[in-house]
Design an enzyme around this catalytic site. Structure first.
Site, PDB file in Angstrom:
ATOM      1  N   ARG A  64      -8.643   9.526  -0.317  1.00 17.25           N
ATOM      2  CA  ARG A  64      -7.736  10.299  -0.827  1.00 17.25           C
ATOM      3  C   ARG A  64      -8.979  10.705  -2.596  1.00 17.25           C
ATOM      4  O   ARG A  64      -7.686  10.558  -3.003  1.00 17.25           O
ATOM      5  CB  ARG A  64      -6.790   9.093  -1.247  1.00 17.25           C
ATOM      6  CG  ARG A  64      -6.466   7.999  -0.381  1.00 17.25           C
ATOM      7  CD  ARG A  64      -5.322   7.233  -0.263  1.00 17.25           C
ATOM      8  NE  ARG A  64      -4.085   7.427  -2.136  1.00 17.25           N
ATOM      9  CZ  ARG A  64      -3.529   6.074  -1.863  1.00 17.25           C
ATOM     10  NH1 ARG A  64      -3.679   4.985  -1.130  1.00 17.25           N
ATOM     11  NH2 ARG A  64      -2.320   6.368  -2.458  1.00 17.25           N
ATOM     12  N   HIS A 105       0.218  -0.216  -9.982  1.00 15.87           N
ATOM     13  CA  HIS A 105      -0.041  -0.441  -9.525  1.00 15.87           C
ATOM     14  C   HIS A 105      -1.777   0.280  -9.145  1.00 15.87           C
ATOM     15  O   HIS A 105      -2.178   0.118  -8.489  1.00 15.87           O
ATOM     16  CB  HIS A 105       0.521   0.760  -8.369  1.00 15.87           C
ATOM     17  CG  HIS A 105       2.171  -0.128  -7.887  1.00 15.87           C
ATOM     18  ND1 HIS A 105       2.356   0.954  -7.255  1.00 15.87           N
ATOM     19  CD2 HIS A 105       2.720  -0.790  -7.980  1.00 15.87           C
ATOM     20  CE1 HIS A 105       4.192  -0.037  -7.320  1.00 15.87           C
ATOM     21  NE2 HIS A 105       3.342  -0.741  -7.617  1.00 15.87           N
ATOM     22  N   CYS A 153     -25.215  -8.411  -9.423  1.00 13.48           N
ATOM     23  CA  CYS A 153     -24.162  -9.422  -8.451  1.00 13.48           C
ATOM     24  C   CYS A 153     -24.057  -8.565  -7.097  1.00 13.48           C
ATOM     25  O   CYS A 153     -24.597  -9.713  -6.077  1.00 13.48           O
ATOM     26  CB  CYS A 153     -23.130  -9.040  -8.993  1.00 13.48           C
ATOM     27  SG  CYS A 153     -21.494  -9.226  -8.311  1.00 13.48           S
ATOM     28  N   THR A 204      11.422   8.628  -8.824  1.00 11.21           N
ATOM     29  CA  THR A 204      11.144   7.377  -8.083  1.00 11.21           C
ATOM     30  C   THR A 204      12.410   7.256  -7.171  1.00 11.21           C
ATOM     31  O   THR A 204      13.181   6.870  -7.499  1.00 11.21           O
ATOM     32  CB  THR A 204      10.247   6.141  -8.620  1.00 11.21           C
ATOM     33  OG1 THR A 204      10.411   5.278  -8.100  1.00 11.21           O
ATOM     34  CG2 THR A 204      11.465   6.264  -9.582  1.00 11.21           C
ATOM     35  N   SER A 205      11.731   6.408  -6.156  1.00 11.13           N
ATOM     36  CA  SER A 205      12.970   6.458  -4.898  1.00 11.13           C
ATOM     37  C   SER A 205      13.890   5.224  -5.037  1.00 11.13           C
ATOM     38  O   SER A 205      15.050   4.362  -4.820  1.00 11.13           O
ATOM     39  CB  SER A 205      12.454   5.713  -3.221  1.00 11.13           C
ATOM     40  OG  SER A 205      11.502   5.725  -3.543  1.00 11.13           O
TER      41      SER A 205
END
Length: 291
Positions: free
Chosen positions: A105, A158, A212, A250-251
């Site tokens: 992606r 998101h 780390c 947007t849905s």
């Protein structure tokens, strides 16, 4: 009580205005909201008066840029749908497979560019700021195309494909490496016949904070995870002060984002929906423009 619960309770208490006896003015308002208008002249008049505009965007905004949505028929990567890979459980069981999916992606998105929708929204913000008016873009998209187009006041609820979070120390960092780590080079092909790379955990993306070296994960909200409460608090503040809301591409079925515009509409603020087809929330809005 978490912010989501507060928002839900507030929405329910505000939205169902027909449940209690109310004035004729309120009844008229409810009836009007059930019949959204497509009158562009009326919308332009409302737009011209607005001082604080909130624009909520979804996957439809990025569709023209060729961004795969992994929704609906054919929405598979190899033999899995996104819902089967974008979960904490999937990452715990097979971090190599999940990272292959996100590497694919990321690589796709590095080749994509903002389309006229992203550019128009960014230009709107730029022009109105010169008039002392504000625009905030609240997006469900993780592709950063709004940012590429020049949008400044952006809330990515998101997360982003190009941020990582350490599973050990929690550090969040921007990351535009291609590939994100050497072991993922050439991996991530979506063809269903492709075999998993089975990359050892120690060769997957690692945290670069001193001492780390923890396993990194994409800094996105996965299925089953809550949205960042800090981001939600800022979203709530923006929705509370906006005097016009645009809902674009947007849905209106993914929660809690699906509640944002109805919540605004319930307090009497005009909402204009721009989408290819009506959504479950359409009849709650003042305007709906198809296409």
């Amino acid at each position: 009580m978490c912010l989501f619960q507060v928002t839900a309770r507030r929405l329910v208490s505000q939205a169902h205005c027909g449940l209690k006896a109310s004035s004729s003015k309120k009844q008229k308002f409810c009836l009007e909201m059930a019949r959204p208008s497509s009158n562009m002249a009326d919308f332009r008049e409302v737009f011209a008066k607005a001082k604080h505009i909130a624009i909520i965007t979804g996957a439809g905004v990025s569709a023209e840029s060729g961004v795969p949505t992994f929704r609906g028929a054919g929405g598979f990567w190899r033999k899995w749908q996104a819902q089967e890979l974008a979960t904490p459980g999937a990452f715990a069981r097979n971090p190599s497979r999940v990272w292959e999916f996100y590497h694919y992606r990321r690589e796709v998105m590095l080749s994509k560019h903002p389309n006229p929708a992203h550019i128009a929204i960014a230009e709107c913000e730029k022009r109105l700021s010169k008039q002392g008016r504000s625009v905030v873009v609240i997006t469900q998209n993780i592709d950063e195309l709004h940012r590429k187009a020049g949008t400044k006041h952006l809330l990515e609820i998101h997360g982003s494909l190009f941020k990582t979070r350490c599973t050990s120390c929690g550090n969040v960092a921007a990351n535009y490496k291609s590939p994100i780590c050497p072991a993922l080079a050439g991996k991530g092909a979506p063809d269903p016949d492709t075999e998993d790379a089975a990359i050892p955990v120690e060769d997957l993306p690692q945290c670069e904070e001193d001492g780390c070296n923890g396993l990194l994960r994409p800094h996105v909200v996965w299925f089953g995870e809550a949205l960042d409460p800090g981001v939600l608090t800022v979203v709530e503040k923006e929705l509370d002060i906006c005097d016009l809301c645009l809902v674009v591409g947007t849905s209106s079925v993914v929660y809690p984002a699906a509640m944002f515009a109805p919540q605004v509409s319930a307090r009497g603020v005009p909402v204009a929906e721009f989408n290819m087809e009506p959504t479950p929330a359409t009849n709650r809005f003042r305007f709906h423009f198809p296409g």
